[in-house]
Motif scaffolding. Structure first.
Motif, PDB file in Angstrom:
ATOM      1  N   ILE A   1      22.927  -7.604  -3.780  1.00  0.00           N
ATOM      2  CA  ILE A   1      22.486  -6.430  -4.520  1.00  0.00           C
ATOM      3  C   ILE A   1      23.679  -5.854  -5.277  1.00  0.00           C
ATOM      4  O   ILE A   1      24.827  -6.067  -4.890  1.00  0.00           O
ATOM      5  CB  ILE A   1      21.849  -5.363  -3.603  1.00  0.00           C
ATOM      6  N   ALA A   2      23.376  -5.150  -6.359  1.00  0.00           N
ATOM      7  CA  ALA A   2      24.428  -4.544  -7.171  1.00  0.00           C
ATOM      8  C   ALA A   2      23.925  -3.232  -7.743  1.00  0.00           C
ATOM      9  O   ALA A   2      22.848  -3.188  -8.348  1.00  0.00           O
ATOM     10  CB  ALA A   2      24.832  -5.492  -8.301  1.00  0.00           C
ATOM     11  N   LYS A   3      24.707  -2.170  -7.538  1.00  0.00           N
ATOM     12  CA  LYS A   3      24.335  -0.852  -8.056  1.00  0.00           C
ATOM     13  C   LYS A   3      24.888  -0.717  -9.483  1.00  0.00           C
ATOM     14  O   LYS A   3      26.094  -0.740  -9.706  1.00  0.00           O
ATOM     15  CB  LYS A   3      24.886   0.251  -7.164  1.00  0.00           C
TER      16      LYS A   3
ATOM     17  N   PHE B   1      13.130  -2.708  -5.209  1.00  0.00           N
ATOM     18  CA  PHE B   1      13.005  -2.630  -3.758  1.00  0.00           C
ATOM     19  C   PHE B   1      14.123  -1.805  -3.120  1.00  0.00           C
ATOM     20  O   PHE B   1      13.910  -1.107  -2.145  1.00  0.00           O
ATOM     21  CB  PHE B   1      12.995  -4.045  -3.172  1.00  0.00           C
ATOM     22  N   PHE B   2      15.334  -1.881  -3.661  1.00  0.00           N
ATOM     23  CA  PHE B   2      16.491  -1.170  -3.121  1.00  0.00           C
ATOM     24  C   PHE B   2      16.797   0.109  -3.899  1.00  0.00           C
ATOM     25  O   PHE B   2      17.796   0.761  -3.636  1.00  0.00           O
ATOM     26  CB  PHE B   2      17.726  -2.080  -3.125  1.00  0.00           C
TER      27      PHE B   2
ATOM     28  N   LEU C   1      20.124  -3.710  -8.703  1.00  0.00           N
ATOM     29  CA  LEU C   1      19.588  -5.031  -9.019  1.00  0.00           C
ATOM     30  C   LEU C   1      19.623  -5.890  -7.765  1.00  0.00           C
ATOM     31  O   LEU C   1      20.554  -5.816  -6.967  1.00  0.00           O
ATOM     32  CB  LEU C   1      20.408  -5.705 -10.119  1.00  0.00           C
ATOM     33  N   VAL C   2      18.608  -6.695  -7.625  1.00  0.00           N
ATOM     34  CA  VAL C   2      18.493  -7.586  -6.469  1.00  0.00           C
ATOM     35  C   VAL C   2      18.448  -9.029  -6.948  1.00  0.00           C
ATOM     36  O   VAL C   2      17.809  -9.344  -7.954  1.00  0.00           O
ATOM     37  CB  VAL C   2      17.245  -7.239  -5.621  1.00  0.00           C
ATOM     38  N   ASN C   3      19.167  -9.885  -6.240  1.00  0.00           N
ATOM     39  CA  ASN C   3      19.153 -11.318  -6.494  1.00  0.00           C
ATOM     40  C   ASN C   3      18.923 -11.985  -5.152  1.00  0.00           C
ATOM     41  O   ASN C   3      19.634 -11.715  -4.189  1.00  0.00           O
ATOM     42  CB  ASN C   3      20.496 -11.765  -7.091  1.00  0.00           C
ATOM     43  N   MET C   4      17.919 -12.822  -5.099  1.00  0.00           N
ATOM     44  CA  MET C   4      17.637 -13.542  -3.861  1.00  0.00           C
ATOM     45  C   MET C   4      17.290 -14.979  -4.239  1.00  0.00           C
ATOM     46  O   MET C   4      16.552 -15.207  -5.203  1.00  0.00           O
ATOM     47  CB  MET C   4      16.472 -12.887  -3.126  1.00  0.00           C
ATOM     48  N   SER C   5      17.844 -15.923  -3.497  1.00  0.00           N
ATOM     49  CA  SER C   5      17.573 -17.326  -3.788  1.00  0.00           C
ATOM     50  C   SER C   5      17.661 -18.148  -2.512  1.00  0.00           C
ATOM     51  O   SER C   5      18.130 -17.679  -1.475  1.00  0.00           O
ATOM     52  CB  SER C   5      18.547 -17.857  -4.845  1.00  0.00           C
TER      53      SER C   5
ATOM     54  N   TYR D   1      27.321  -6.455   0.475  1.00  0.00           N
ATOM     55  CA  TYR D   1      26.261  -6.420  -0.534  1.00  0.00           C
ATOM     56  C   TYR D   1      25.666  -7.812  -0.746  1.00  0.00           C
ATOM     57  O   TYR D   1      24.745  -7.993  -1.534  1.00  0.00           O
ATOM     58  CB  TYR D   1      26.774  -5.845  -1.856  1.00  0.00           C
ATOM     59  N   THR D   2      26.196  -8.790  -0.040  1.00  0.00           N
ATOM     60  CA  THR D   2      25.694 -10.158  -0.075  1.00  0.00           C
ATOM     61  C   THR D   2      25.530 -10.645   1.355  1.00  0.00           C
ATOM     62  O   THR D   2      26.399 -10.401   2.192  1.00  0.00           O
ATOM     63  CB  THR D   2      26.688 -11.089  -0.802  1.00  0.00           C
ATOM     64  N   VAL D   3      24.429 -11.339   1.610  1.00  0.00           N
ATOM     65  CA  VAL D   3      24.206 -11.899   2.945  1.00  0.00           C
ATOM     66  C   VAL D   3      23.538 -13.262   2.808  1.00  0.00           C
ATOM     67  O   VAL D   3      22.762 -13.505   1.890  1.00  0.00           O
ATOM     68  CB  VAL D   3      23.345 -10.950   3.820  1.00  0.00           C
ATOM     69  N   LEU D   4      23.882 -14.146   3.722  1.00  0.00           N
ATOM     70  CA  LEU D   4      23.289 -15.477   3.815  1.00  0.00           C
ATOM     71  C   LEU D   4      22.680 -15.639   5.198  1.00  0.00           C
ATOM     72  O   LEU D   4      23.182 -15.068   6.176  1.00  0.00           O
ATOM     73  CB  LEU D   4      24.350 -16.565   3.618  1.00  0.00           C
TER      74      LEU D   4
END
Length: 149
Positions: free
Chosen positions: A11-13, A59-60, A65-69, A104-107
């Motif tokens: 995610i990024a604010k 969502f957040f 901004l949200v990035n999911m892959s 702000y990043t998780v795997l």
């Protein structure tokens, strides 16, 4: 034996509204960078709207901004993030996004064929913030092997 894929969320604010002139270069590169991800070895899936991006998903919060892959493995994600044109755009993130002190990043590993919902991704990010890297939620710098059945 079930196979697992690597899920990632970041995610990024934003410093500015997405439609502002200050965000133009970032937005202008999204289609290129997203297409690059989709062509990258090991890519499986990415979160997107019917328009093909995720900038409208709030969502957040509206300014996040949200990035999911999903990727086949950590190496594939690492190569895309750090060894493609994505790295050049990422190096400019301070122009568009506020610095975040916490994770702000998780795997995490997810069974092959599973598309985790955003609430699961959010809970994984919270787990990483609270516990640090574990087998259930980790970072690209401190990752864990895929589970084995």
């Amino acid at each position: 034996m079930p196979s697992y894929y690597l899920a990632q969320l970041n995610i990024a604010k934003m410093k500015f509204p997405i439609e502002s002139p200050e965000m133009f270069e970032f937005v202008d590169n999204l289609e290129i960078i997203n297409a690059l991800a989709e062509r990258s070895p090991g890519f499986v899936w990415r979160l997107q709207t019917e328009d093909g991006d995720a900038t409208g998903i709030d969502f957040f919060g509206a300014d996040v901004l949200v990035n999911m892959s999903i990727w086949e493995n950590v190496e594939s994600l690492h190569n895309y993030v750090y060894k493609t044109a994505h790295a050049k755009i990422m190096s400019r993130r301070k122009e568009w996004f506020n610095r975040v002190e916490e994770a702000y990043t998780v795997l995490w590993w997810t069974p092959e064929g599973n598309i985790p919902p955003l609430d699961e991704a959010k809970s994984k990010l919270e787990l990483l913030k609270v516990q640090g890297p574990t087998t259930g939620a980790f970072s690209i710098k401190q990752s864990f092997p895929s589970p084995v059945s």
